[in-house]
Design an enzyme around this catalytic site. Structure first.
Site, PDB file in Angstrom:
ATOM      1  N   ASP A  84      19.714   1.240 -28.039  1.00 27.91           N
ATOM      2  CA  ASP A  84      19.767   2.297 -27.179  1.00 27.91           C
ATOM      3  C   ASP A  84      21.484   2.390 -26.650  1.00 27.91           C
ATOM      4  O   ASP A  84      22.447   1.913 -25.581  1.00 27.91           O
ATOM      5  CB  ASP A  84      19.325   2.109 -25.727  1.00 27.91           C
ATOM      6  CG  ASP A  84      19.181   2.490 -24.217  1.00 27.91           C
ATOM      7  OD1 ASP A  84      18.791   4.273 -24.851  1.00 27.91           O
ATOM      8  OD2 ASP A  84      18.711   2.783 -22.943  1.00 27.91           O
ATOM      9  N   HIS A 175      19.769   8.268 -15.269  1.00 28.96           N
ATOM     10  CA  HIS A 175      19.576   7.611 -15.606  1.00 28.96           C
ATOM     11  C   HIS A 175      19.554   6.999 -13.897  1.00 28.96           C
ATOM     12  O   HIS A 175      20.960   7.462 -12.859  1.00 28.96           O
ATOM     13  CB  HIS A 175      20.616   7.033 -16.022  1.00 28.96           C
ATOM     14  CG  HIS A 175      20.475   7.185 -17.588  1.00 28.96           C
ATOM     15  ND1 HIS A 175      21.628   7.519 -18.292  1.00 28.96           N
ATOM     16  CD2 HIS A 175      19.373   6.900 -18.419  1.00 28.96           C
ATOM     17  CE1 HIS A 175      21.238   7.868 -19.665  1.00 28.96           C
ATOM     18  NE2 HIS A 175      20.277   7.839 -19.727  1.00 28.96           N
ATOM     19  N   GLY A 204      15.706   8.314 -17.974  1.00 31.45           N
ATOM     20  CA  GLY A 204      15.585   8.115 -16.670  1.00 31.45           C
ATOM     21  C   GLY A 204      14.215   8.156 -16.161  1.00 31.45           C
ATOM     22  O   GLY A 204      14.225   9.186 -15.368  1.00 31.45           O
TER      23      GLY A 204
END
Length: 278
Positions: A84, A175, A204
């Site tokens: 990620d 996020h 998010g």
């Protein structure tokens, strides 16, 4: 088994649902997420950030843990092990060489042409080994007051000039925790959905209403990432357990006090993304 994300995302896009990505922070989190997902018989993506990789000991340790858990826990679902927000070609290559089945190259901090160039460098390497690649366009921030909405023209250029398997454009999500109500750009999602087959990713996911998540999926979002919500659920129950048991010192008991909370969030998100949860 470990697979790349291409077939999962393409199927989800065609069928009209989304694949969840749950970020892991240690062995226990991976175990809880795998067990809950296997209970639901839902294929998932395990996201691992660069900082989590460092915390857990390195890329080979992460791969070993996930492969070991899949085997020892008799996990029968498909699992994607995904880097990620990889910030460089080198970390993407390191993860691929170690056994990750998917990587994200986040060059969103670069100018568009440089982002495209670095993305293609990663794609050229990854696709040799049948590894899927996610890109990012427009910075997905941690503060809703400094949103950077990606315009459709840049998305068009990026998708035409790269060979990414999924794209995470900045379309109103952030996020971490939201400081005000999220305002997602559903119109741009729809335009991309109607003109490109490339699956769209929403980072998010924590703090976005169920209604907006369902609307985003209908508008073309095919993968949604969750991390903060699991962290909050876990820490809340662990803090409560420690407060009620001040003499406890066994780390296994302390960490596992948050197991139920993590699993409840995972199962709820899986059902939500499948359209089974209001």
């Amino acid at each position: 088994m470990l697979i790349n994300s291409i077939a999962l995302l393409n199927k989800a896009k065609i069928k009209g649902y989304a694949i969840p990505q749950f970020n892991i922070n240690n062995m226990e989190w991976a175990k809880y997420i795998l067990e809950a997902s296997n209970e639901c018989q839902t294929d998932i993506i395990l996201g691992v950030s660069e900082s989590a990789i460092k915390y857990m000991g390195g890329v080979n340790t992460v791969v070993g843990i996930i492969k070991g858990l899949i085997k020892d826990l008799h996990i029968t679902i498909n699992v994607v092990l995904h880097l990620d927000h990889g910030k460089s070609f080198n970390i993407c290559k390191e993860c691929i060489d170690a056994g990750f089945t998917s990587v994200m190259i986040d060059a969103s901090h670069m100018e568009l042409d440089k982002n495209i160039s670095l993305t293609n460098e990663v794609c050229n390497y990854a696709h040799q080994f049948n590894i899927s690649v996610e890109g990012e366009l427009g910075a997905i921030n941690t503060n809703i007051h400094s949103l950077n909405i990606t315009n459709y023209e840049d998305i068009t250029t990026y998708l035409k000039e790269t060979s990414v398997d999924a794209l995470a454009p900045a379309l109103g999500s952030v996020h971490g925790l939201y400081k005000e109500i999220p305002n997602l750009d559903f119109d741009t999602m729809e335009r991309v959905k109607n003109n490109f087959f490339t699956p769209l990713v929403l980072h998010g996911g924590t703090g976005i209403s169920n209604k907006d998540i369902k609307k985003a999926i209908k508008s073309g979002i095919t993968k949604i990432n969750f991390n903060t919500e699991l962290q909050i659920a876990w820490s809340t129950d662990v803090k409560k357990y420690i407060n009620n048991n001040p003499n406890i010192y066994d780390p296994r008991t302390i960490i596992s006090a948050g197991e139920k909370a993590i699993k409840e969030v995972v199962i709820q998100k899986i059902k939500l993304l499948k359209g089974e949860y209001e």
